[in-house]
Design an enzyme around this catalytic site. Sequence first.
Site, PDB file in Angstrom:
ATOM      1  N   HIS A  67       0.766  -1.187  -0.060  1.00  0.00           N
ATOM      2  CA  HIS A  67      -0.004  -0.119  -0.099  1.00  0.00           C
ATOM      3  C   HIS A  67       0.999   1.141  -0.005  1.00  0.00           C
ATOM      4  CE1 HIS A  67      -2.729   3.229   1.282  1.00  0.00           C
ATOM      5  NE2 HIS A  67      -1.898   3.353   2.357  1.00  0.00           N
ATOM      6  N   ASP A  96       5.934  21.997 -26.576  1.00  0.00           N
ATOM      7  CA  ASP A  96       6.138  20.559 -25.906  1.00  0.00           C
ATOM      8  C   ASP A  96       7.236  20.668 -24.647  1.00  0.00           C
ATOM      9  OD1 ASP A  96       6.073  17.800 -25.727  1.00  0.00           O
ATOM     10  OD2 ASP A  96       4.775  17.890 -27.318  1.00  0.00           O
ATOM     11  N   TRP A 132       7.023   0.281   3.813  1.00  0.00           N
ATOM     12  CA  TRP A 132       7.641   0.843   2.568  1.00  0.00           C
ATOM     13  C   TRP A 132       8.716   1.683   3.039  1.00  0.00           C
ATOM     14  CZ3 TRP A 132       8.518   5.959   1.313  1.00  0.00           C
ATOM     15  CH2 TRP A 132       8.527   7.160   2.343  1.00  0.00           C
ATOM     16  N   SER A 160      13.088   6.222 -14.177  1.00  0.00           N
ATOM     17  CA  SER A 160      11.929   7.044 -14.937  1.00  0.00           C
ATOM     18  C   SER A 160      11.838   8.291 -14.149  1.00  0.00           C
ATOM     19  CB  SER A 160      10.816   6.253 -14.621  1.00  0.00           C
ATOM     20  OG  SER A 160       9.477   7.075 -14.540  1.00  0.00           O
ATOM     21  N   SER A 161      11.806   8.322 -12.747  1.00  0.00           N
ATOM     22  CA  SER A 161      11.764   9.648 -11.943  1.00  0.00           C
ATOM     23  C   SER A 161      12.956  10.531 -12.550  1.00  0.00           C
ATOM     24  CB  SER A 161      11.657   9.591 -10.601  1.00  0.00           C
ATOM     25  OG  SER A 161      10.732   8.936 -10.122  1.00  0.00           O
ATOM     26  N   HIS A 244      13.029  11.943   3.354  1.00  0.00           N
ATOM     27  CA  HIS A 244      12.521  13.120   3.643  1.00  0.00           C
ATOM     28  C   HIS A 244      12.382  13.964   2.509  1.00  0.00           C
ATOM     29  CE1 HIS A 244      10.512  16.015   6.162  1.00  0.00           C
ATOM     30  NE2 HIS A 244      11.105  17.043   5.417  1.00  0.00           N
ATOM     31  N   GLU A 246      11.862  13.133  -0.329  1.00  0.00           N
ATOM     32  CA  GLU A 246      10.787  12.540  -0.796  1.00  0.00           C
ATOM     33  C   GLU A 246       9.428  13.103  -0.321  1.00  0.00           C
ATOM     34  OE1 GLU A 246      10.519  10.683  -3.612  1.00  0.00           O
ATOM     35  OE2 GLU A 246       8.422   9.979  -3.287  1.00  0.00           O
ATOM     36  N   TYR A 248       8.592  15.890   0.609  1.00  0.00           N
ATOM     37  CA  TYR A 248       8.527  17.358   0.064  1.00  0.00           C
ATOM     38  C   TYR A 248       8.250  17.162  -1.540  1.00  0.00           C
ATOM     39  CZ  TYR A 248       8.468  19.110   4.504  1.00  0.00           C
ATOM     40  OH  TYR A 248       8.121  19.823   5.632  1.00  0.00           O
ATOM     41  N   SER A 259      -1.931  27.384  -5.181  1.00  0.00           N
ATOM     42  CA  SER A 259      -1.630  28.566  -5.452  1.00  0.00           C
ATOM     43  C   SER A 259      -2.105  29.162  -6.654  1.00  0.00           C
ATOM     44  CB  SER A 259      -0.074  28.707  -5.364  1.00  0.00           C
ATOM     45  OG  SER A 259       0.411  28.405  -4.076  1.00  0.00           O
ATOM     46  N   HIS A 293      14.916  13.255  11.845  1.00  0.00           N
ATOM     47  CA  HIS A 293      13.884  13.184  12.677  1.00  0.00           C
ATOM     48  C   HIS A 293      12.969  12.212  12.778  1.00  0.00           C
ATOM     49  CE1 HIS A 293      11.582  15.507   9.549  1.00  0.00           C
ATOM     50  NE2 HIS A 293      11.505  14.234   9.219  1.00  0.00           N
ATOM     51  N   HIS A 294      13.237  11.206  11.763  1.00  0.00           N
ATOM     52  CA  HIS A 294      12.500   9.762  11.463  1.00  0.00           C
ATOM     53  C   HIS A 294      13.344   8.837  12.352  1.00  0.00           C
ATOM     54  CE1 HIS A 294       9.958  11.149   8.265  1.00  0.00           C
ATOM     55  NE2 HIS A 294      10.957  11.890   7.704  1.00  0.00           N
ATOM     56  N   THR A 319       6.711  27.029   5.615  1.00  0.00           N
ATOM     57  CA  THR A 319       5.441  26.526   5.649  1.00  0.00           C
ATOM     58  C   THR A 319       4.383  27.379   6.117  1.00  0.00           C
ATOM     59  OG1 THR A 319       6.610  24.297   5.870  1.00  0.00           O
ATOM     60  CG2 THR A 319       4.121  24.217   5.798  1.00  0.00           C
ATOM     61  N   LYS A 322       3.563  29.948   3.560  1.00  0.00           N
ATOM     62  CA  LYS A 322       2.743  29.722   2.535  1.00  0.00           C
ATOM     63  C   LYS A 322       1.146  29.832   2.928  1.00  0.00           C
ATOM     64  CE  LYS A 322       5.627  27.277  -0.308  1.00  0.00           C
ATOM     65  NZ  LYS A 322       4.786  27.854  -1.571  1.00  0.00           N
ATOM     66  N   ARG A 441       1.855   1.202  15.167  1.00  0.00           N
ATOM     67  CA  ARG A 441       1.315   0.872  13.863  1.00  0.00           C
ATOM     68  C   ARG A 441       2.027  -0.323  12.922  1.00  0.00           C
ATOM     69  NH1 ARG A 441       5.833   4.964  10.545  1.00  0.00           N
ATOM     70  NH2 ARG A 441       4.724   4.112   8.913  1.00  0.00           N
TER      71      ARG A 441
HETATM   72  C1  HEM Z   1       5.874  21.262   9.168  1.00  0.00           C
HETATM   73  C2  HEM Z   1       6.050  20.239   8.366  1.00  0.00           C
HETATM   74  C3  HEM Z   1       6.363  18.778   8.754  1.00  0.00           C
HETATM   75  C4  HEM Z   1       6.874  18.155   9.816  1.00  0.00           C
HETATM   76  C5  HEM Z   1       7.675  19.053  11.135  1.00  0.00           C
HETATM   77  C6  HEM Z   1       7.016  16.911   9.805  1.00  0.00           C
HETATM   78  C7  HEM Z   1       7.767  16.098  10.817  1.00  0.00           C
HETATM   79  C8  HEM Z   1       7.703  14.641  11.219  1.00  0.00           C
HETATM   80  C9  HEM Z   1       8.429  13.836  12.014  1.00  0.00           C
HETATM   81  C10 HEM Z   1       9.259  14.456  13.028  1.00  0.00           C
HETATM   82  C11 HEM Z   1       8.108  12.569  11.513  1.00  0.00           C
HETATM   83  C12 HEM Z   1       8.675  11.209  12.221  1.00  0.00           C
HETATM   84  C13 HEM Z   1       7.787  10.764  13.120  1.00  0.00           C
HETATM   85  C14 HEM Z   1       8.129   9.526  13.843  1.00  0.00           C
HETATM   86  O1  HEM Z   1       8.306   8.542  12.951  1.00  0.00           O
HETATM   87  O2  HEM Z   1       8.344   9.288  14.964  1.00  0.00           O
HETATM   88  C15 HEM Z   1       7.272  12.449  10.299  1.00  0.00           C
HETATM   89  C16 HEM Z   1       7.133  11.448   9.659  1.00  0.00           C
HETATM   90  C17 HEM Z   1       6.496  11.396   8.240  1.00  0.00           C
HETATM   91  N1  HEM Z   1       5.910  12.555   7.663  1.00  0.00           N
HETATM   92 FE1  HEM Z   1       6.051  14.462   8.274  1.00  0.00          FE
HETATM   93  N2  HEM Z   1       6.405  16.395   8.790  1.00  0.00           N
HETATM   94  C18 HEM Z   1       6.039  17.541   8.076  1.00  0.00           C
HETATM   95  C19 HEM Z   1       5.373  17.725   7.019  1.00  0.00           C
HETATM   96  C20 HEM Z   1       5.464  16.523   6.111  1.00  0.00           C
HETATM   97  C21 HEM Z   1       4.907  16.446   4.776  1.00  0.00           C
HETATM   98  C22 HEM Z   1       4.327  17.564   3.920  1.00  0.00           C
HETATM   99  C23 HEM Z   1       4.722  15.173   4.381  1.00  0.00           C
HETATM  100  C24 HEM Z   1       4.396  14.562   3.140  1.00  0.00           C
HETATM  101  C25 HEM Z   1       3.572  15.222   2.124  1.00  0.00           C
HETATM  102  C26 HEM Z   1       4.980  14.290   5.540  1.00  0.00           C
HETATM  103  C27 HEM Z   1       5.183  12.790   5.394  1.00  0.00           C
HETATM  104  C28 HEM Z   1       5.694  12.171   6.325  1.00  0.00           C
HETATM  105  C29 HEM Z   1       5.671  10.781   6.370  1.00  0.00           C
HETATM  106  C30 HEM Z   1       5.407   9.947   5.162  1.00  0.00           C
HETATM  107  C31 HEM Z   1       5.837  10.313   7.498  1.00  0.00           C
HETATM  108  C32 HEM Z   1       6.258   8.701   8.034  1.00  0.00           C
HETATM  109  C33 HEM Z   1       7.124   7.841   7.406  1.00  0.00           C
HETATM  110  C34 HEM Z   1       7.165   6.578   8.042  1.00  0.00           C
HETATM  111  O3  HEM Z   1       7.784   6.399   8.974  1.00  0.00           O
HETATM  112  O4  HEM Z   1       6.466   5.626   7.334  1.00  0.00           O
HETATM  113  N3  HEM Z   1       5.408  14.976   6.600  1.00  0.00           N
HETATM  114  N4  HEM Z   1       7.200  13.964  10.002  1.00  0.00           N
HETATM  115 CU   LIG Z   2      10.653  13.513   7.350  1.00  0.00          CU
END
Ligand code: HEM
Ligand SMILES: [Cu+2]
Lengths: 516, 296
Positions: A67, A96, A132, A160-161, A244, A246, A248, A259, A293-294, A319, A322, A441
């Site tokens: 997924h 084009d 994932w 591709s990307s 990370h 990614e 964005y 916008s 931070h992950h 952010t 914006k 999770r």
């Molecule tokens: C103010 C903006 C953001 C902050 C401060 C932030 C912060 C964080 C932090 C600290 C985690 C890790 C949490 C953990 O695993 O304990 C996290 C996970 C995640 N964030 Fe964000 N994030 C932000 C915006 C975004 C955006 C814009 C996206 C995607 C469009 C995003 C997608 C994700 C994803 C996919 C994960 C989890 C990944 C995984 O463990 O499977 N985040 N974020």
């Molecule tokens: Cu991140």
Amino acid sequence: MAHGPQPGFKRWLYTTNHKDIGTMYLWFSFAMFFLGGIMALVIRAELFQPGLQIVEPEFFNQMTTMHGLIMVFGAVMPAFVGLANWMVPMMIGAPDMALPRMNNWSFWILPFAFAMLVSTLFMEGGAPNFGWTFYAPLSTEYAPPSVTFFIFAVHIMGASSIMGAINIVATILNMRAPGMTLMKMPLFVWTWLITAYLLIAVMPVLAGVVTMMLMDIHFGTSFFSAAGGGDPVLFQHVFWFFGHPEVYIMILPAFGIVSAIIPTFARKPLFGYSSMVYATSSIAFLSFIVWAHHMFTVGMPIAGELFFMYATMLIAVPTGVKVFNWVTTMFRGSMTFETPMLFSIAFVILFTIGGFSGLMLAIAPADFQYHDTYFVVAHFHYVLVPGAIFSITAGVYYWLPKWTGNMYNETMGKVHFWLSFIGLNVTFFPMHFVGLAGMPRRIPDYALQFADFNLIASCGAFLFGASQLVFLFNILRTINGGKKATAEVWEDADGLEWTVPSPAPYHTFATPPVVK
Amino acid sequence: MASESSYYVPEQSRLPIFATVGLGLTAYGAANWVNGNSSYLFMLGSIVLAGVLWAWFGQVIKENMAGLNSDQLKKSYVWGMGWFIFSEVMFFAAFFGALFYIRTFALPWLGGEGDKGSTNMLWQGFEATWPLMTTPDAAVNGDAAKIAGPNAIIDPWHLPLINTILLLASSVTVHFAHVFLKKDNRKAFNWWLFATIALGVAFLFFQVEEYLEAYQELGLTLESGIYGTTFFMLTGFHGAHVTLGTIMLLVMWCRSVFAGHFKKDDHFGFEAASWYWHFVDVVWVGLFIFVYVLGS
Ligand code: HEM
Ligand SMILES: [Cu+2]
């Protein structure tokens, strides 16, 4: 150049036309969205009640993994590339894409890559089951044999990307109509320029990390094996250095779409255009220095924890700029609430909720509690579903009349919006609570005290899933007929795409327009 | 359609879909192969892919000679190549980053240093050194270890030094080739380009020598722990890129010598290959410093 498309299926196989290729990307993404969605529903069906009832835990793991991979690489990313293909050349007055044949190649790799990825479900030992984020050693020492197919699928998706991104950069830098200076470009073009740069910078790192896995699995290297002097945590660093940026990559183009839409329906020019450009660039820059931070709970020296904590919080500043600009654009506008606008307003509100939960997660000591719980799942679904997916949906409604020449059915659009809006909040909001209360999770069963919220979430998920059928139906109807759209489509909408007829002719801007 | 002012958009092309089939077969075949099955699909895919790329480049060259390519279109190729090289830089960055992380953080922690030194409890008696001659496995399990360290490593001041000189020289020769091409001195161009290719081949020859020495005499292999891992992955990918670069330059040389391609103001094919060559050269300098000299 004057001819139209060739008849028959060869048109799609051999095409070099940015509109054809954009269409294929969008349909491919939509198909993947449904496939990934079905997997999500399998997950939610299993989690409807505590206990194990529908699937084996092993298969549950394969579903969460597939997924995530399918939604990220198959649904969200290709949808944005599809929109870029359709809109960027029209927005900058180019005939084009810069490299039309390579464009075709970038697209057609995807169905092959995903066929390969999905085929792992039928292989011995099953599909990838390590999430994932495919952390080593789960994805190396303990992985099913199909991991090798996963690795090569990721390799060609990456190719591709990268090719797609190079094409977009070359188009934007080289193909703008006379007078279209950088600071006159629509924000969708700007955000895509920066996204493409991120893609070219981090997709090779993803290729690197899967290569290390491949070598560890099959050729005896020790990247992620402490016995040989390597370190499984190395995997996480390299992966998140890609990962990370990614996230964005999946949100910057969304910023661009919103916008474009909000000014149209607020009937006011976008507030703070240049600050939007600078905010996007700073987000892109910061996205390279926050990856750990992950990994707060995996253990880092205290200096590392602090650095990544503060750097992550800094992202909230651009952010916030914006969000402020979108709200200010709407302030005192003569707003109307057509479907694209509804999705965009929901984007602003719900994405902000996701940003706030992100800020909570960014606090390292707090993240020790939240990490790997449903709170994280709630966070990233709030940024991805009403963020990335809603912006794509908004963009599709906004530009569909330009693509097909017909207006979509507004009532059905609104129904789709409200069902999705309710569905997604019912699904993901309760996840905050169960997460804070400690529900982990990626586990097919849970303690009894989480039962109520999970039941609610599962109901929401099925509602959200079903409401996407309304979307599909509306699109098909619009393609086949409906009220004719004018060239301008929306009252006083800004941008070159609204100066060409609807549907946009097969070739637009063979001679570049002059932009004042 | 062929006018200088309009951007040439090829009408339709079979090339990309065939290239996709080639790439898809190659990838699927490769996975099949390393999983212990036959290599036929991989071979077939690579042949298809190589053939299509050959035809594709040929087509682009033909279009350019037919005057279809406006200055603007040529710039697209320039941007394309530039960003492609940037993506390659990032690919190497991942492996250099892995090396730095291992050396600066992971190994000292495994050896018991700092906040995270507790991991040493799992590998008692292990000492962090670089080059890593005794792996944690070997430190704990002695001769029964599955992953033992190398017996010796490559001395940077012999073959690697020669290779550094060869590659640096080749960057200079390819630059001279370019200078002479711009002066329309075809003969000198061919010779300098030939010299570059010869230097590239010599480099590869010594690299193979070095690998043979490592495998046969030093016990330094991919399987000899993290030192061998980083050593071979970094130098190996670099070697693969030198091979590709040499092939590119060789193709350019053949185009010039046998087909009289390139004009003094229109020779991006050659220029792209030479950029690529400078790039592999810069990577080598990084390798020489961080893998060979500081690694010994
Ligand atoms: C103010 C903006 C953001 C902050 C401060 C932030 C912060 C964080 C932090 C600290 C985690 C890790 C949490 C953990 O695993 O304990 C996290 C996970 C995640 N964030 Fe964000 N994030 C932000 C915006 C975004 C955006 C814009 C996206 C995607 C469009 C995003 C997608 C994700 C994803 C996919 C994960 C989890 C990944 C995984 O463990 O499977 N985040 N974020
Ligand atoms: Cu991140």
